[in-house]
Design a protein around this motif. Structure first.
Motif, PDB file in Angstrom:
ATOM      1  N   GLY A  44      45.398 -19.939  94.017  1.00 42.20           N
ATOM      2  CA  GLY A  44      46.195 -18.785  95.313  1.00 42.20           C
ATOM      3  C   GLY A  44      46.340 -20.623  96.531  1.00 42.20           C
ATOM      4  O   GLY A  44      46.509 -20.209  97.832  1.00 42.20           O
ATOM      5  N   SER A  45      45.982 -21.495  97.071  1.00 44.06           N
ATOM      6  CA  SER A  45      45.660 -22.517  97.376  1.00 44.06           C
ATOM      7  C   SER A  45      46.686 -23.472  97.430  1.00 44.06           C
ATOM      8  O   SER A  45      46.763 -24.566  99.267  1.00 44.06           O
ATOM      9  CB  SER A  45      44.507 -24.812  97.157  1.00 44.06           C
ATOM     10  OG  SER A  45      45.088 -24.131  95.711  1.00 44.06           O
ATOM     11  N   GLY A  46      47.881 -23.131  96.769  1.00 43.42           N
ATOM     12  CA  GLY A  46      49.196 -23.589  97.119  1.00 43.42           C
ATOM     13  C   GLY A  46      49.536 -24.436  96.118  1.00 43.42           C
ATOM     14  O   GLY A  46      50.501 -25.489  95.971  1.00 43.42           O
ATOM     15  N   LYS A  47      48.497 -25.544  95.381  1.00 44.62           N
ATOM     16  CA  LYS A  47      48.400 -26.087  94.314  1.00 44.62           C
ATOM     17  C   LYS A  47      50.205 -26.515  93.753  1.00 44.62           C
ATOM     18  O   LYS A  47      50.699 -27.047  93.197  1.00 44.62           O
ATOM     19  CB  LYS A  47      47.704 -26.690  94.222  1.00 44.62           C
ATOM     20  CG  LYS A  47      46.493 -25.354  92.752  1.00 44.62           C
ATOM     21  CD  LYS A  47      45.722 -26.223  92.173  1.00 44.62           C
ATOM     22  CE  LYS A  47      44.994 -25.124  91.604  1.00 44.62           C
ATOM     23  NZ  LYS A  47      44.824 -23.839  91.612  1.00 44.62           N
ATOM     24  N   THR A  48      50.132 -25.149  92.872  1.00 39.05           N
ATOM     25  CA  THR A  48      51.059 -24.749  92.252  1.00 39.05           C
ATOM     26  C   THR A  48      52.165 -24.925  92.644  1.00 39.05           C
ATOM     27  O   THR A  48      53.930 -25.503  92.342  1.00 39.05           O
ATOM     28  CB  THR A  48      51.190 -23.805  91.634  1.00 39.05           C
ATOM     29  OG1 THR A  48      49.993 -23.942  90.189  1.00 39.05           O
ATOM     30  CG2 THR A  48      52.406 -23.772  90.259  1.00 39.05           C
ATOM     31  N   THR A  49      52.500 -24.596  94.034  1.00 33.53           N
ATOM     32  CA  THR A  49      53.784 -24.488  94.648  1.00 33.53           C
ATOM     33  C   THR A  49      53.994 -25.757  94.820  1.00 33.53           C
ATOM     34  O   THR A  49      55.595 -26.754  95.493  1.00 33.53           O
ATOM     35  CB  THR A  49      53.784 -23.925  96.036  1.00 33.53           C
ATOM     36  OG1 THR A  49      53.651 -22.709  95.003  1.00 33.53           O
ATOM     37  CG2 THR A  49      54.832 -23.395  96.665  1.00 33.53           C
ATOM     38  N   ALA A  50      53.337 -27.101  95.561  1.00 30.48           N
ATOM     39  CA  ALA A  50      53.373 -28.029  95.948  1.00 30.48           C
ATOM     40  C   ALA A  50      54.070 -29.120  94.284  1.00 30.48           C
ATOM     41  O   ALA A  50      54.438 -29.829  94.822  1.00 30.48           O
ATOM     42  CB  ALA A  50      51.625 -28.715  96.306  1.00 30.48           C
ATOM     43  N   LEU A  51      53.342 -28.670  93.615  1.00 31.32           N
ATOM     44  CA  LEU A  51      53.532 -29.100  91.978  1.00 31.32           C
ATOM     45  C   LEU A  51      55.292 -29.452  91.589  1.00 31.32           C
ATOM     46  O   LEU A  51      56.197 -29.997  91.345  1.00 31.32           O
ATOM     47  CB  LEU A  51      52.743 -28.795  91.499  1.00 31.32           C
ATOM     48  CG  LEU A  51      53.073 -29.929  90.131  1.00 31.32           C
ATOM     49  CD1 LEU A  51      53.005 -31.216  90.284  1.00 31.32           C
ATOM     50  CD2 LEU A  51      52.985 -29.726  89.362  1.00 31.32           C
ATOM     51  N   ARG A  52      55.942 -27.934  92.345  1.00 29.06           N
ATOM     52  CA  ARG A  52      56.976 -27.539  92.167  1.00 29.06           C
ATOM     53  C   ARG A  52      58.006 -27.971  92.897  1.00 29.06           C
ATOM     54  O   ARG A  52      58.885 -27.886  92.458  1.00 29.06           O
ATOM     55  CB  ARG A  52      57.201 -25.614  92.308  1.00 29.06           C
ATOM     56  CG  ARG A  52      56.578 -25.208  90.586  1.00 29.06           C
ATOM     57  CD  ARG A  52      56.560 -23.988  90.628  1.00 29.06           C
ATOM     58  NE  ARG A  52      57.557 -23.128  90.905  1.00 29.06           N
ATOM     59  CZ  ARG A  52      58.684 -23.260  89.882  1.00 29.06           C
ATOM     60  NH1 ARG A  52      58.223 -23.270  88.768  1.00 29.06           N
ATOM     61  NH2 ARG A  52      59.679 -22.379  89.647  1.00 29.06           N
ATOM     62  N   VAL A  53      57.545 -28.022  94.177  1.00 30.15           N
ATOM     63  CA  VAL A  53      58.351 -28.924  95.395  1.00 30.15           C
ATOM     64  C   VAL A  53      58.665 -30.130  94.839  1.00 30.15           C
ATOM     65  O   VAL A  53      60.041 -30.576  95.367  1.00 30.15           O
ATOM     66  CB  VAL A  53      57.820 -28.426  96.436  1.00 30.15           C
ATOM     67  CG1 VAL A  53      58.033 -28.807  97.567  1.00 30.15           C
ATOM     68  CG2 VAL A  53      57.895 -26.358  97.318  1.00 30.15           C
ATOM     69  N   ILE A  54      57.343 -31.184  94.400  1.00 29.90           N
ATOM     70  CA  ILE A  54      57.818 -31.791  94.398  1.00 29.90           C
ATOM     71  C   ILE A  54      58.713 -32.070  93.275  1.00 29.90           C
ATOM     72  O   ILE A  54      59.548 -33.444  93.099  1.00 29.90           O
ATOM     73  CB  ILE A  54      56.406 -32.802  93.656  1.00 29.90           C
ATOM     74  CG1 ILE A  54      55.662 -33.070  94.994  1.00 29.90           C
ATOM     75  CG2 ILE A  54      56.940 -34.121  93.604  1.00 29.90           C
ATOM     76  CD1 ILE A  54      53.937 -32.690  95.070  1.00 29.90           C
ATOM     77  N   ALA A  55      58.630 -31.171  92.683  1.00 32.24           N
ATOM     78  CA  ALA A  55      59.277 -31.503  90.963  1.00 32.24           C
ATOM     79  C   ALA A  55      60.824 -31.242  91.306  1.00 32.24           C
ATOM     80  O   ALA A  55      62.044 -31.243  90.549  1.00 32.24           O
ATOM     81  CB  ALA A  55      58.654 -30.477  89.605  1.00 32.24           C
ATOM     82  N   GLY A  56      61.019 -30.668  92.594  1.00 33.35           N
ATOM     83  CA  GLY A  56      62.458 -30.085  92.710  1.00 33.35           C
ATOM     84  C   GLY A  56      62.899 -28.463  91.803  1.00 33.35           C
ATOM     85  O   GLY A  56      63.663 -27.939  92.047  1.00 33.35           O
ATOM     86  N   PHE A  57      62.015 -28.207  91.705  1.00 40.20           N
ATOM     87  CA  PHE A  57      62.248 -26.339  90.786  1.00 40.20           C
ATOM     88  C   PHE A  57      62.265 -25.586  92.051  1.00 40.20           C
ATOM     89  O   PHE A  57      62.320 -24.434  92.172  1.00 40.20           O
ATOM     90  CB  PHE A  57      60.855 -25.842  90.122  1.00 40.20           C
ATOM     91  CG  PHE A  57      60.954 -26.936  88.909  1.00 40.20           C
ATOM     92  CD1 PHE A  57      62.351 -28.137  88.887  1.00 40.20           C
ATOM     93  CD2 PHE A  57      59.742 -27.170  88.074  1.00 40.20           C
ATOM     94  CE1 PHE A  57      62.084 -28.508  87.399  1.00 40.20           C
ATOM     95  CE2 PHE A  57      59.933 -28.440  87.175  1.00 40.20           C
ATOM     96  CZ  PHE A  57      60.645 -28.432  86.811  1.00 40.20           C
TER      97      PHE A  57
END
Length: 397
Positions: A44-57
């Motif tokens: 829930g800290s947002g780390k997967t969201t950050a990765l998906r934004v960097i990847a363009g997903f």
């Protein structure tokens, strides 16, 4: 290894909300070229969201992302994922079951003329030379992850993004594969950002660690720096076992605590909060000792002892010898302490320069307190994203 001045990944002011839930809150991050950075945080800290934004997903609501000096997300628009020069490694290898190893690795290579040579090169790099004709179902979980890494490295990406890459492996495989993956990334000179919630994994595998909480990076540094010099009480507790005591700095490197006078290298004065890591506690068996062992956890390579010291709990981690049993009395010496401002008593308290930090392994038997309501909600969002990633694993990587 040489590190370029321009970060391989640069994120500035990223904001992303899912409905009323804020997943990224002015998220900033630099990933140096040629380094391996762990993005570490609780669910829930947002780390997967950050990765998906960097990847363009995922598209952020605001903010910018640069990869290799080129803006790929920003006010001018977004570059599609396939044109960002990234390699992806997911939690599960996501290999095409109907293609052999060589075809899986070659999938992202545009130039047919170089496919065979490049496939052989990266398979040799990941320790699977000669395995190109094997099918995915003939490989162990660790071998499948190495094939997934070879596939990510084959097109010579600017960066490699890894989303919980070891979570699907059992414990013995996980430790071995993460050492192998670290060695492969270093040998390849690759820039890598990997997401994990596992403290030991982050500290042992990376050159740098960025600790996330509530959509932001709350501390960034080398594994040694973030562990020995945590930015606040929450980071300190998230990264490893610890006991916290009230104290008063008496000057001359001494802090008065309920356990007595302890060493403290700090510029703070007056009332403080004192953290003691289990590794900073030295024990000596003594029938008249001031502490009594009330619990013992034996791990083979070490043991974690819970002590009662005048009615207060204290943890001590020692080697397997000497053998100490529950009920034994011991004499206690605290070698180092960590000093925080007295006001920093809540999880995720204000970030500020604390005092001297003590070394520890960071296996985190004591966990941070209950997540705030918005973080609990974010756990649901990240779980849904992971399910989505696993579902997509049977299609194009």
């Amino acid at each position: 290894m040489p590190i370029a001045d321009t970060p391989a990944i640069r994120c500035r002011g990223l904001v992303k909300a899912f409905g009323e839930q804020l997943a990224l809150d002015r998220f900033d991050l630099d990933v140096p070229a040629g380094g391996v950075l762990a993005l570490l945080g609780p669910s829930g800290s947002g780390k997967t969201t950050a990765l998906r934004v960097i990847a363009g997903f995922e598209a952020p609501d605001s903010g910018t992302v640069e990869i290799d000096g080129r803006q790929v997300t920003g006010p001018a628009g977004a570059v599609p994922p396939e044109r960002r020069r990234i390699g992806m490694v997911f939690q599960h290898a996501a290999l095409f079951p109907h293609l052999d190893v060589g075809a899986n690795v070659a999938y992202g290579l545009a130039e047919r003329s170089e496919r065979a040579a490049r496939v052989a090169e990266v398979l040799d790099l990941v320790g699977l030379a000669g395995a190109g004709t094997r099918m995915p179902n003939e490989l162990s979980g660790g071998e499948q992850q190495r094939v997934a890494l070879a596939r990510a490295l084959a097109p010579r990406p600017a960066v490699v993004l890894l989303d919980e890459p070891f979570a699907g492996l059992d414990a013995p495989q996980r430790e071995r594969v993460r050492r192998e993956v670290r060695a492969i990334l270093v040998e390849a000179g690759a820039t890598a950002l990997f997401v994990t919630h596992d403290q030991e994994e982050a500290l042992s595998t990376s050159d740098g660690v960025a600790v996330m909480r509530a959509g932001r990076v709350v501390q960034r540094g080398t594994p040694t720096e973030v562990y020995l010099r945590p930015a606040d009480r929450w980071v300190a507790r998230f990264l490893g076992e610890a006991e916290f005591l009230p104290g008063t700095v008496a000057g001359d490197g001494i802090v008065e605590t309920p356990l007595g006078r302890l060493p403290a290298v700090t510029s703070l004065r007056g009332d403080v909060e004192v953290m003691i890591r289990p590794e900073a506690v030295r024990l000596r068996r003594d029938g008249n000792g001031a502490a009594r062992v009330v619990a013992r956890e034996f791990f083979g390579h070490d043991q974690l002892l819970t002590l009662d010291v005048g009615g207060r709990r204290l943890l001590a981690r020692t080697g397997p010898l000497p053998h100490i049993d529950e009920g034994d009395r011991v004499e206690v010496e605290v070698l180092e302490t960590v000093v925080f401002p007295a006001a920093d008593t809540r999880p995720g308290g204000p970030v500020g320069p604390p005092g001297r930090r003590s070394a520890s392994r960071g296996s985190a038997l004591d966990r941070p307190g209950e997540d705030p309501p918005h973080e609990v909600a974010l756990q649901r969002e990240e779980h849904q994203q992971r399910h989505h990633d696993r579902h997509e694993g049977g299609g194009e990587p």
